[in-house]
Write an enzyme that holds these catalytic residues in place. Structure first.
Site, PDB file in Angstrom:
ATOM      1  N   SER A 134      74.476  31.356  27.908  1.00 33.00           N
ATOM      2  CA  SER A 134      74.228  32.754  27.563  1.00 33.00           C
ATOM      3  C   SER A 134      74.949  33.657  28.552  1.00 33.00           C
ATOM      4  O   SER A 134      75.153  33.287  29.715  1.00 33.00           O
ATOM      5  CB  SER A 134      72.725  33.057  27.608  1.00 33.00           C
ATOM      6  OG  SER A 134      72.476  34.446  27.513  1.00 33.00           O
ATOM      7  N   TYR A 148      64.270  32.974  31.172  1.00 35.58           N
ATOM      8  CA  TYR A 148      65.297  32.593  30.202  1.00 35.58           C
ATOM      9  C   TYR A 148      66.666  32.551  30.872  1.00 35.58           C
ATOM     10  O   TYR A 148      67.442  31.598  30.672  1.00 35.58           O
ATOM     11  CB  TYR A 148      65.312  33.587  29.045  1.00 35.58           C
ATOM     12  CG  TYR A 148      66.480  33.407  28.092  1.00 35.58           C
ATOM     13  CD1 TYR A 148      66.446  32.433  27.102  1.00 35.58           C
ATOM     14  CD2 TYR A 148      67.621  34.206  28.194  1.00 35.58           C
ATOM     15  CE1 TYR A 148      67.518  32.252  26.233  1.00 35.58           C
ATOM     16  CE2 TYR A 148      68.695  34.031  27.331  1.00 35.58           C
ATOM     17  CZ  TYR A 148      68.640  33.064  26.358  1.00 35.58           C
ATOM     18  OH  TYR A 148      69.707  32.881  25.509  1.00 35.58           O
TER      19      TYR A 148
END
Length: 233
Positions: A134, A148
């Protein structure tokens, strides 16, 4: 799987790919891309269902026994795409251990387990692995995403080390914000549009990059940032 070529001139082997989380918007776009490129496509899901462009393998990738059992019959594989992941939002001071574990169990442990049991067949084919990281692994998220972000940082670190240790082409793609119906005209979408060169990303753009990384040569252990310029600001 092998096929006779037209006019009987020899035999060619159909390349194959396994994509975890194949029913997510990004996972499905990746599956469609490989299918259109004439790959035999396997896709994992946590429940039984059917799709026209890939064979579904129903498995909870957090469960080692289930992963080992479900993947044991795959004796040939050219590409593994570790796409499955979950995203939650919670402030660091409110984050519970269950919240933390739920993200790491899929994003990191699940990736590791699938990779572990498919490495032998990938080594036989000198195959490649693409992990979905990400933008948040390289740049702070939008708030409440530290757990996350850490999980995706682990994905990128695992990618580097696995390339070195396995000798395979292992790379990662780090997407920025992906277009979704529920984001249209949201404050987050407006923020991203105003802080990037080309706004949010379409899953087909990302699928093309996954295919590129899977078939590239000379690229090992890298995380490719694809964020339409967000991290430049």
């Amino acid at each position: 799987m092998s096929f006779i070529t037209p006019k009987g001139k020899g035999v060619f082997k159909l390349k194959s790919v396994l994509i975890t989380g194949a029913y997510s918007p990004l996972g499905h776009a990746i599956a469609e891309k490989f299918f259109k490129e004439n790959y035999l496509v396997y896709g994992t899901s946590t429940r039984e269902r059917e799709d026209g462009c890939f064979k579904t393998i129903c498995v909870d990738i957090r469960d080692e026994k289930a992963v080992k059992e479900k993947l044991k019959d795959i004796d040939s594989l050219d590409v593994l795409v570790n796409n499955a992941g979950i995203f939650t939002v919670n402030a660091p001071e409110a984050l519970t251990l269950d919240d933390f574990d739920s993200v790491f169990d899929v994003n990191v442990k699940g990736m590791m387990l699938v990779t572990k049991y498919l490495l032998p067949v990938l080594k036989k084919s000198n195959g490649s692995i693409v992990n979905i990281s990400s933008m948040n692994s390289l740049h702070p998220g939008f708030g409440g995403t530290s757990h996350y972000d850490a999980s995706k940082g682990a994905v990128s670190a695992y990618t580097r080390s696995l390339a070195r240790e396995s000798g395979l082409r292992v790379n990662a793609l780090a997407p920025g914000l992906i277009k979704r119906k529920d984001l249209i005209k949201s404050d987050l979408a407006k923020h991203y549009e105003s802080h990037s060169i080309a706004g949010m990303l379409d899953v087909k753009q990302l699928a093309d990059s996954v295919f590129f990384l899977a078939n590239s040569s000379g690229i090992y252990g890298q995380t490719l940032l694809q964020d339409n310029g967000y991290c430049l600001y």
